[in-house]
Every structure is written in C-alpha cells, then in structure tokens.
Write a protein that holds these residues in place. Structure first.
Motif, PDB file in Angstrom:
ATOM      1  N   HIS A 199      25.201  -5.700  -3.876  1.00 43.32           N
ATOM      2  CA  HIS A 199      23.906  -5.487  -4.648  1.00 43.32           C
ATOM      3  C   HIS A 199      23.696  -5.239  -5.626  1.00 43.32           C
ATOM      4  O   HIS A 199      23.320  -5.898  -6.344  1.00 43.32           O
ATOM      5  CB  HIS A 199      23.515  -5.666  -3.233  1.00 43.32           C
ATOM      6  N   GLU A 200      23.699  -3.763  -5.582  1.00 45.02           N
ATOM      7  CA  GLU A 200      23.645  -2.701  -6.455  1.00 45.02           C
ATOM      8  C   GLU A 200      24.221  -3.464  -7.812  1.00 45.02           C
ATOM      9  O   GLU A 200      23.415  -3.167  -8.820  1.00 45.02           O
ATOM     10  CB  GLU A 200      23.102  -1.823  -5.933  1.00 45.02           C
ATOM     11  N   GLU A 201      25.574  -3.114  -7.129  1.00 44.23           N
ATOM     12  CA  GLU A 201      26.969  -3.810  -8.415  1.00 44.23           C
ATOM     13  C   GLU A 201      26.023  -4.936  -9.785  1.00 44.23           C
ATOM     14  O   GLU A 201      25.677  -5.019 -11.087  1.00 44.23           O
ATOM     15  CB  GLU A 201      27.899  -3.979  -7.975  1.00 44.23           C
ATOM     16  N   LEU A 202      25.245  -5.831  -8.208  1.00 44.82           N
ATOM     17  CA  LEU A 202      25.451  -7.710  -8.651  1.00 44.82           C
ATOM     18  C   LEU A 202      23.906  -7.559 -10.173  1.00 44.82           C
ATOM     19  O   LEU A 202      23.207  -7.686 -10.474  1.00 44.82           O
ATOM     20  CB  LEU A 202      25.646  -8.565  -8.474  1.00 44.82           C
ATOM     21  N   CYS A 203      22.987  -6.363  -9.148  1.00 42.27           N
ATOM     22  CA  CYS A 203      21.702  -5.906  -9.883  1.00 42.27           C
ATOM     23  C   CYS A 203      21.849  -5.347 -11.339  1.00 42.27           C
ATOM     24  O   CYS A 203      20.713  -5.822 -11.643  1.00 42.27           O
ATOM     25  CB  CYS A 203      21.038  -5.428  -9.025  1.00 42.27           C
TER      26      CYS A 203
ATOM     27  N   LYS B  90      14.182  -1.430  -2.974  1.00 43.23           N
ATOM     28  CA  LYS B  90      15.224  -0.130  -3.333  1.00 43.23           C
ATOM     29  C   LYS B  90      16.340  -0.293  -4.022  1.00 43.23           C
ATOM     30  O   LYS B  90      16.408   0.199  -4.483  1.00 43.23           O
ATOM     31  CB  LYS B  90      15.532   0.539  -1.656  1.00 43.23           C
ATOM     32  N   ARG B  91      16.932  -1.612  -3.788  1.00 42.92           N
ATOM     33  CA  ARG B  91      18.413  -1.690  -4.327  1.00 42.92           C
ATOM     34  C   ARG B  91      17.883  -2.682  -6.039  1.00 42.92           C
ATOM     35  O   ARG B  91      19.266  -2.017  -7.266  1.00 42.92           O
ATOM     36  CB  ARG B  91      19.337  -2.579  -3.724  1.00 42.92           C
ATOM     37  N   LEU B  92      16.883  -3.056  -6.020  1.00 41.69           N
ATOM     38  CA  LEU B  92      16.891  -3.402  -7.593  1.00 41.69           C
ATOM     39  C   LEU B  92      15.914  -2.005  -8.310  1.00 41.69           C
ATOM     40  O   LEU B  92      17.023  -1.678  -9.585  1.00 41.69           O
ATOM     41  CB  LEU B  92      15.284  -4.200  -7.285  1.00 41.69           C
ATOM     42  N   GLU B  93      15.238  -0.908  -7.658  1.00 42.26           N
ATOM     43  CA  GLU B  93      14.775  -0.080  -8.115  1.00 42.26           C
ATOM     44  C   GLU B  93      16.168   1.359  -8.245  1.00 42.26           C
ATOM     45  O   GLU B  93      16.490   1.312  -9.566  1.00 42.26           O
ATOM     46  CB  GLU B  93      14.455   1.181  -7.220  1.00 42.26           C
ATOM     47  N   ALA B  94      17.148   0.976  -7.373  1.00 44.42           N
ATOM     48  CA  ALA B  94      18.417   1.706  -8.009  1.00 44.42           C
ATOM     49  C   ALA B  94      19.540   1.345  -9.220  1.00 44.42           C
ATOM     50  O   ALA B  94      20.006   2.035  -9.794  1.00 44.42           O
ATOM     51  CB  ALA B  94      19.459   1.845  -6.210  1.00 44.42           C
ATOM     52  N   ALA B  95      19.667   0.082  -9.173  1.00 43.93           N
ATOM     53  CA  ALA B  95      19.832  -0.827 -10.146  1.00 43.93           C
ATOM     54  C   ALA B  95      19.137  -0.629 -12.107  1.00 43.93           C
ATOM     55  O   ALA B  95      19.959  -0.174 -12.736  1.00 43.93           O
ATOM     56  CB  ALA B  95      20.387  -2.204  -9.901  1.00 43.93           C
ATOM     57  N   GLY B  96      17.952  -0.018 -11.908  1.00 42.36           N
ATOM     58  CA  GLY B  96      17.172   0.528 -13.169  1.00 42.36           C
ATOM     59  C   GLY B  96      16.690  -0.664 -13.270  1.00 42.36           C
ATOM     60  O   GLY B  96      15.977  -0.632 -14.406  1.00 42.36           O
ATOM     61  N   PHE B  97      16.145  -1.658 -12.554  1.00 39.85           N
ATOM     62  CA  PHE B  97      14.829  -2.373 -12.659  1.00 39.85           C
ATOM     63  C   PHE B  97      13.617  -1.809 -12.794  1.00 39.85           C
ATOM     64  O   PHE B  97      13.440  -0.235 -12.165  1.00 39.85           O
ATOM     65  CB  PHE B  97      14.659  -3.526 -12.169  1.00 39.85           C
TER      66      PHE B  97
END
Length: 238
Positions: A132-136, A184-191
């Motif tokens: 998920h984080e990679e694709l985000c 949280k996954r979007l936050e970790a990706a930088g959004f």
C-alpha cells in the motif's frame, strides 16, 4: 492486484456486483455516481479548480466513466488498470470518453506531476497490505503539487458491508482496511491535508434519511468511507 483474477470476471462483473449489493436496495450505478459526486464536492471545497486531468486508478470496467463525464465534463480522464480484459470492456462501452492504459500493478506509467486528481474506488482492499505505501507514493509522485487523491473503501465495521464482501467471489482474497489504518499509510507515503468521512449509512428503503448523512460523516458505521489527501508543494531545496 491480481490481473488474472480480474480478467476472469471482466465479462460478468456488472451482473455479479448487482446481485451482491441487492441487500442495499441500490444499483452499482448509484454507488459509482455518489463517489464521483463526492469527488466534485471535495474538489470545489478544497479549491482544486479547474480539474483538467483525472486518473481513475484501478478503473476496472469503467463504471465511473459516465459520471466523470457528467460531473467533470471538461477534464481529461485516464483509466488505469492491470486487467486488459476489463479495459477492453470499458473502452467498448465508453468509446472515446477516456484514455485506457494497462499497467503492471507496481510502477504507475506516467511522469511526475501528471494529474490534478487521482480517484480510486474500492481498489486497495485487493492489494496486499505490504504494498500500500509503495503504491501511495507512486500516486503522490504523479499528482501535481496541490493535487488531490480521493480514495474510497469499504468499511469493515459495517455488518452489511462485511456480508457483501464475504459473499462476493471477486472479493475472496480481499482484506478490508479500517479508515484509520488507510490514513496512516497515506501519511507515511507523504500525503498531507488528509480528511476522512464515512458514507452510506442508510439502505435504499430508508433513502429519505440520506440528507442526514452530511452530519454523520464522523460516525464509523457507514458502509463505505472516503479519504481525501493532498500532495503538498514541491520540497524546498537546500
């Protein structure tokens, strides 16, 4: 995303989906339209206008296309999916209404800063959580600075949603995601500027109560939820 899984159901997806959500009292078109309408409202609310370029990430058979053409008539729409058979069905049903691009499920095949808006509807529960984080991050990369992601997912806290997912052959390998986890996954990706809202509280026979839903978006009992997130400005160079 399992390409062969979606290729297998490309020809029967519409009928299967309609049967599966019959308990809601609504049609697949209803669910597709509300998501695009919500997307327009969020774009206007957040000042994202005009929206010149939209990516439908995991577009499947193109269920959202007619609604994008209605609510975003001036925007260029690109449909991206790993299933060639789904894309073929979408292009057959909606010729000339979008660009149809197949991808490998990993690297999104567009340059940096290509789109004003990325829309994805009930896609991430088909993707292994570790990806998920990679694709985000890939979605973040192709958004223009200030561009917005609109992500819709099934709510695993809603019993009717769980029933629909557990009885759908296409969702046999699906793993539903709680809204807070997706955030949280979007936050970790930088959004940044991430906002969550729960949607679809009332089935069809109680549709007269749906105007109340605008006051219920914080209650985690809706059948689905949306997460709106923004790509912040370009990083400052030092």
């Amino acid at each position: 995303m399992n390409k062969s899984e979606f290729d297998k159901y490309a020809g029967s997806y519409s009928e299967m989906h309609a049967r599966n959500i019959r308990v809601s009292g609504e049609t697949p078109a209803f669910f597709a339209e509300y998501k695009v309408r919500d997307t327009l409202e969020e774009a206007l609310r957040s000042g994202l206008s005009p929206v010149l370029s939209i990516l439908d990430f995991g577009s499947g058979i193109g269920s959202a296309i007619p609604h994008f053409r209605r609510y975003f008539p001036e925007s260029r729409l690109t449909c991206l999916d790993p299933s060639g058979k789904c894309l073929t069905a979408a292009e057959r049903d909606y010729p000339g209404q979008a660009d149809f691009i197949q991808f490998d499920g990993r690297r999104v095949p567009f340059p940096d800063s290509s789109f004003d808006l990325v829309f994805t509807a009930c896609v991430f529960h088909h993707i292994p959580a570790e990806r998920h984080e990679e694709l985000c991050r890939e979605i973040l990369r192709i958004l223009k600075p200030g561009g917005r992601l609109m992500l819709f997912e099934h709510n695993p806290l809603n019993p009717l949603t769980l029933h629909a997912v557990n009885t759908c052959p296409l969702d046999a390998e699906a793993r539903l995601i709680r809204c807070g986890v997706m955030r949280k996954r979007l936050e970790a990706a930088g959004f940044g500027s991430i906002r969550c809202a729960y949607r679809m509280f009332f089935p069809g026979f109680l549709r007269f109560l749906r105007p109340l839903e605008k006051m219920m978006t914080r209650f985690p009992l809706g059948a689905q939820y949306r997460v709106s997130a923004r790509r912040l400005g370009l990083p400052r160079r030092v």
